[in-house]
Design a protein around this motif. Structure first.
Motif, PDB file in Angstrom:
ATOM      1  N   LEU A 154       0.704  -1.195   0.017  1.00 23.05           N
ATOM      2  CA  LEU A 154       0.047  -0.007   0.142  1.00 23.05           C
ATOM      3  C   LEU A 154       0.822   1.298   0.156  1.00 23.05           C
ATOM      4  O   LEU A 154       0.685   2.194  -0.650  1.00 23.05           O
ATOM      5  N   LEU A 155       1.705   1.355   0.931  1.00 22.16           N
ATOM      6  CA  LEU A 155       2.765   2.368   1.069  1.00 22.16           C
ATOM      7  C   LEU A 155       4.093   2.432   0.163  1.00 22.16           C
ATOM      8  O   LEU A 155       4.663   3.432   0.062  1.00 22.16           O
ATOM      9  N   GLY A 156       4.261   1.183  -0.279  1.00 20.93           N
ATOM     10  CA  GLY A 156       5.459   1.017  -0.979  1.00 20.93           C
ATOM     11  C   GLY A 156       6.909   1.093   0.003  1.00 20.93           C
ATOM     12  O   GLY A 156       6.663   1.101   1.106  1.00 20.93           O
ATOM     13  N   PRO A 157       8.009   0.666  -0.526  1.00 22.40           N
ATOM     14  CA  PRO A 157       9.085   0.746   0.019  1.00 22.40           C
ATOM     15  C   PRO A 157       9.591   1.974   0.686  1.00 22.40           C
ATOM     16  O   PRO A 157       9.400   2.907   0.065  1.00 22.40           O
ATOM     17  N   ARG A 158      10.207   2.202   1.812  1.00 22.49           N
ATOM     18  CA  ARG A 158      10.543   3.360   2.296  1.00 22.49           C
ATOM     19  C   ARG A 158      11.813   3.903   1.553  1.00 22.49           C
ATOM     20  O   ARG A 158      12.904   3.392   1.470  1.00 22.49           O
ATOM     21  N   LEU A 159      11.824   5.404   1.410  1.00 24.53           N
ATOM     22  CA  LEU A 159      12.665   5.918   0.295  1.00 24.53           C
ATOM     23  C   LEU A 159      13.797   6.501   1.475  1.00 24.53           C
ATOM     24  O   LEU A 159      13.320   6.792   2.733  1.00 24.53           O
ATOM     25  N   PRO A 160      14.839   6.679   0.990  1.00 28.51           N
ATOM     26  CA  PRO A 160      16.116   7.268   1.895  1.00 28.51           C
ATOM     27  C   PRO A 160      15.393   8.729   2.642  1.00 28.51           C
ATOM     28  O   PRO A 160      15.147   9.421   1.802  1.00 28.51           O
ATOM     29  N   GLY A 161      15.590   8.663   3.770  1.00 22.87           N
ATOM     30  CA  GLY A 161      15.044  10.123   4.588  1.00 22.87           C
ATOM     31  C   GLY A 161      13.695  10.304   4.542  1.00 22.87           C
ATOM     32  O   GLY A 161      13.100  11.155   5.252  1.00 22.87           O
ATOM     33  N   GLU A 162      12.744   9.212   4.229  1.00 25.83           N
ATOM     34  CA  GLU A 162      11.502   9.572   4.048  1.00 25.83           C
ATOM     35  C   GLU A 162      10.832   9.220   5.612  1.00 25.83           C
ATOM     36  O   GLU A 162      11.169   8.339   6.183  1.00 25.83           O
ATOM     37  N   THR A 163      10.000  10.097   5.769  1.00 23.52           N
ATOM     38  CA  THR A 163       9.043   9.955   6.928  1.00 23.52           C
ATOM     39  C   THR A 163       7.830   9.075   6.693  1.00 23.52           C
ATOM     40  O   THR A 163       7.205   9.512   5.805  1.00 23.52           O
ATOM     41  N   VAL A 164       7.528   8.206   7.487  1.00 23.36           N
ATOM     42  CA  VAL A 164       6.334   7.353   7.231  1.00 23.36           C
ATOM     43  C   VAL A 164       5.138   8.170   7.625  1.00 23.36           C
ATOM     44  O   VAL A 164       4.896   8.917   8.612  1.00 23.36           O
ATOM     45  N   THR A 165       4.322   8.109   6.595  1.00 23.74           N
ATOM     46  CA  THR A 165       3.032   8.788   6.586  1.00 23.74           C
ATOM     47  C   THR A 165       1.824   8.049   6.172  1.00 23.74           C
ATOM     48  O   THR A 165       1.989   7.056   5.265  1.00 23.74           O
ATOM     49  N   PHE A 166       0.626   8.144   6.688  1.00 25.44           N
ATOM     50  CA  PHE A 166      -0.538   7.579   6.305  1.00 25.44           C
ATOM     51  C   PHE A 166      -1.929   8.235   6.905  1.00 25.44           C
ATOM     52  O   PHE A 166      -1.698   9.014   7.612  1.00 25.44           O
ATOM     53  N   PRO A 167      -2.912   7.800   6.228  1.00 24.51           N
ATOM     54  CA  PRO A 167      -4.156   8.713   6.755  1.00 24.51           C
ATOM     55  C   PRO A 167      -4.554   8.198   8.125  1.00 24.51           C
ATOM     56  O   PRO A 167      -4.494   7.191   8.457  1.00 24.51           O
ATOM     57  N   ASP A 168      -4.713   9.287   8.867  1.00 21.86           N
ATOM     58  CA  ASP A 168      -4.966   9.147  10.438  1.00 21.86           C
ATOM     59  C   ASP A 168      -5.483  10.280  11.080  1.00 21.86           C
ATOM     60  O   ASP A 168      -5.609  11.434  10.354  1.00 21.86           O
ATOM     61  N   ARG A 169      -6.066  10.306  12.283  1.00 19.20           N
ATOM     62  CA  ARG A 169      -6.420  11.390  13.045  1.00 19.20           C
ATOM     63  C   ARG A 169      -6.313  11.143  14.590  1.00 19.20           C
ATOM     64  O   ARG A 169      -6.380   9.965  14.935  1.00 19.20           O
ATOM     65  N   PRO A 170      -5.456  12.189  15.232  1.00 17.21           N
ATOM     66  CA  PRO A 170      -5.502  11.926  16.779  1.00 17.21           C
ATOM     67  C   PRO A 170      -6.602  11.566  17.394  1.00 17.21           C
ATOM     68  O   PRO A 170      -7.855  12.234  17.230  1.00 17.21           O
TER      69      PRO A 170
END
Length: 281
Positions: free
Chosen positions: A264-280
């Motif tokens: 769904l999110l793919g491989p993590r790229l160098p320096g990439e911050t993990v993000t996904f849809p969410d809400r506190p």
């Protein structure tokens, strides 16, 4: 002869990469799911965009239950075997006039999964060429095509693989009635156009992965919905409580934060911050 599918349907899947027109839901079951969906949209409009997205099966109990439907899993078993993980579920709804265009892509392009997973599109409304129904290129599941990375429509900062060259004259429309499904190989080139019609297109899409499968990058996660997992290649996921509860939200957040390298999110790229849809919560 399979449990649910005929020999011709199974052979067609091997050859073309999909089998369509599979009856899954009775009219009353469709009506209940549509009612639940619309009630959630009316009661919690601020949560629709993220709760209906990645791994909605961890958030919404009715989404999880549909993914466990015997008629659906029987067809999936005929294609990938008896040990089945549900590794994703998302809504893909398009209102009349929606400009969202899911361009030509292969879901297995960025992270390879072997044995391959399948995707089930379960229609909750008619799916037609006019309202942005799904299309696919028969036989295109034989290999990964050259692609470019671009942001997904309505999915900020999520990169998706768009196939560079497509002969659209070869495409077929997966026209479905409410309650019917098309199941296709994760490498099938597919997409859908904007909704230029006057009716809403509603659907739930599921990824079903053989429990024996491995990813070539990272580790995925999933819910065992049939058979046994004797391999443990995918991390186990919790089952959702009824309603959008704090436990469900935090469980999904933990899964996506821990196992962020997935199809769904793919491989993590160098320096990439993990993000996904969410809400506190």
């Amino acid at each position: 002869m399979g449990i649910r599918l005929s020999e011709d349907q199974i052979a067609g899947f091997r050859r073309d990469g999909y089998v369509t027109g599979i009856p899954v839901l009775a009219p009353a079951e469709v009506a209940e799911l549509v009612a639940r969906t619309e009630a959630f949209e009316a009661e919690r409009p601020q949560d629709v965009a993220w709760a209906f997205d990645i791994k909605a099966n961890l958030l919404l109990d009715w989404v999880y239950r549909l993914g466990c439907h015997a008629r659906l899993l029987d067809a999936v078993e005929d294609l990938i075997g008896p040990d089945i993980l549900m590794t994703n579920a998302v809504y893909r709804n398009k209102s009349p006039g929606s400009p969202v265009d899911y361009g030509w892509h292969q879901d297995g392009a960025r992270i390879r999964v072997e044995p391959a997973f399948v995707i089930a599109y379960v229609a909750l409304s008619p799916a037609t060429p006019g309202n942005g129904g799904l299309r696919g290129l028969p036989g295109s599941h034989d290999r990964i095509r050259p692609f470019s990375l671009t942001e997904g429509p309505g999915q900020r900062r999520r990169l998706v693989a768009r196939v560079l060259e497509v002969d659209e004259s070869q495409a077929v429309d997966f026209q479905l009635g409410p309650g019917e499904a098309v199941i296709f190989h994760c490498n099938l080139v597919h997409g859908s156009a904007p909704n230029r019609g006057t009716t809403r297109r509603m659907a739930l899409l599921y990824d079903f992965t053989p429990a024996a499968a491995r990813q070539d990058v990272g580790r995925g996660s999933g819910q065992l919905v049939r058979g046994r997992d004797r391999w443990g290649h995918f991390a186990p996921e919790p089952l959702p409580e009824p309603g959008l509860t704090e436990a469900n939200v935090l469980g999904r957040r933990r899964i996506l934060s821990t196992y962020h390298e997935n199809v769904l999110l793919g491989p993590r790229l160098p320096g990439e911050t993990v993000t996904f849809p969410d809400r506190p919560f």
